[in-house]
Design a protein around this motif. Structure first.
Motif, short mmCIF file in Angstrom:
data_model
loop_
_atom_site.label_atom_id
_atom_site.label_comp_id
_atom_site.label_asym_id
_atom_site.label_seq_id
_atom_site.Cartn_x
_atom_site.Cartn_y
_atom_site.Cartn_z
N MET A 1 0.86 -1.18 0.00
CA MET A 1 0.00 0.00 0.00
C MET A 1 0.90 1.24 0.00
SD MET A 1 -3.25 0.53 2.37
CE MET A 1 -4.54 1.53 1.79
N THR B 1 -3.22 5.43 -3.95
CA THR B 1 -4.11 4.54 -3.20
C THR B 1 -5.45 4.42 -3.93
OG1 THR B 1 -3.06 5.10 -1.11
CG2 THR B 1 -5.28 4.16 -0.99
N LEU B 2 -5.98 5.55 -4.40
CA LEU B 2 -7.25 5.52 -5.14
C LEU B 2 -7.12 4.72 -6.44
CD1 LEU B 2 -8.52 9.19 -4.67
CD2 LEU B 2 -9.60 7.09 -3.78
N GLN C 1 -5.05 2.28 -6.98
CA GLN C 1 -4.98 0.86 -6.59
C GLN C 1 -6.36 0.34 -6.23
OE1 GLN C 1 -2.28 -1.28 -6.77
NE2 GLN C 1 -3.83 -2.83 -6.34
N ASP C 2 -7.15 1.15 -5.52
CA ASP C 2 -8.52 0.76 -5.17
C ASP C 2 -9.36 0.56 -6.44
OD1 ASP C 2 -7.81 0.98 -2.51
OD2 ASP C 2 -8.84 2.91 -2.21
N GLN C 3 -9.14 1.43 -7.43
CA GLN C 3 -9.86 1.30 -8.69
C GLN C 3 -9.48 -0.02 -9.37
OE1 GLN C 3 -8.62 3.89 -11.92
NE2 GLN C 3 -10.76 4.10 -12.60
N LYS C 4 -8.20 -0.32 -9.41
CA LYS C 4 -7.74 -1.58 -10.02
C LYS C 4 -8.36 -2.77 -9.30
CE LYS C 4 -3.73 -4.54 -10.49
NZ LYS C 4 -2.43 -4.83 -9.94
N ASP C 5 -8.33 -2.76 -7.97
CA ASP C 5 -8.89 -3.87 -7.20
C ASP C 5 -10.38 -4.05 -7.48
OD1 ASP C 5 -6.37 -4.20 -6.10
OD2 ASP C 5 -6.86 -3.17 -4.22
N ALA C 6 -11.12 -2.94 -7.53
CA ALA C 6 -12.56 -3.01 -7.81
C ALA C 6 -12.82 -3.56 -9.21
CB ALA C 6 -13.21 -1.63 -7.64
N ALA D 1 -18.29 -0.52 -5.65
CA ALA D 1 -17.06 0.09 -5.12
C ALA D 1 -16.41 0.96 -6.19
CB ALA D 1 -16.09 -1.00 -4.66
N VAL E 1 -15.03 4.89 -6.01
CA VAL E 1 -13.63 5.22 -6.29
C VAL E 1 -13.55 6.25 -7.42
CG1 VAL E 1 -11.44 4.30 -7.15
CG2 VAL E 1 -12.72 3.01 -5.46
N ASN F 1 -5.29 0.96 -15.55
CA ASN F 1 -6.69 0.91 -15.15
C ASN F 1 -7.61 1.21 -16.32
OD1 ASN F 1 -5.73 0.32 -12.63
ND2 ASN F 1 -6.45 2.20 -11.67
#
Length: 114
Positions: free
Chosen positions: A1, A8-9, A11-16, A24, A28, A59
């Motif tokens: 992280m 961070t955002l 990475q959150d977008q990629k994860d979602a 989610a 994001v 992304n």
């Protein structure tokens, strides 16, 4: 992280995207819009900006692939519901098409008399 909020955002977008979590993803995307709309909140370090650019490009590819997948599923559903299932001809030789949904409705249940 990472410590940078933009990274961070992203990475959150990629994860979602990878999870297919569109709820989610919506949150994001709104947070990313707010983050880039305020230039003072953007990172100043060129290496962080370069990393953010790479992550955003990645992304973007994931989002395009997810969009294509959703389009393909929608097209398949439309095809399943709307493509002719059975083509017949009347006594006079006219073509008559029974669509998938109608064909399912015409099937008899076991033991059913019509």
């Amino acid at each position: 992280m990472t410590a940078d909020p933009l990274l961070t955002l992203l990475q959150d977008q990629k994860d979602a995207l990878l999870r297919g979590d569109y709820n989610a993803l919506s949150g994001v995307l709104h947070a990313l819009d707010r983050a880039v709309a305020t230039p003072a909140r953007l990172p100043r370090d060129p290496s962080v900006l370069a990393d953010a650019q790479r992550q955003a490009a990645r992304n973007s590819q994931l989002l395009a692939a997810a969009t294509d997948g959703v389009r393909q599923v929608r097209a398949q559903i439309r095809s399943d519901l709307g493509e002719p299932d059975l083509t017949t001809y009347t006594k006079s030789g006219e073509k008559q098409v029974v669509h998938t949904r109608a064909a399912r409705d015409l099937r008899r249940e076991p033991g059913q008399n019509r």
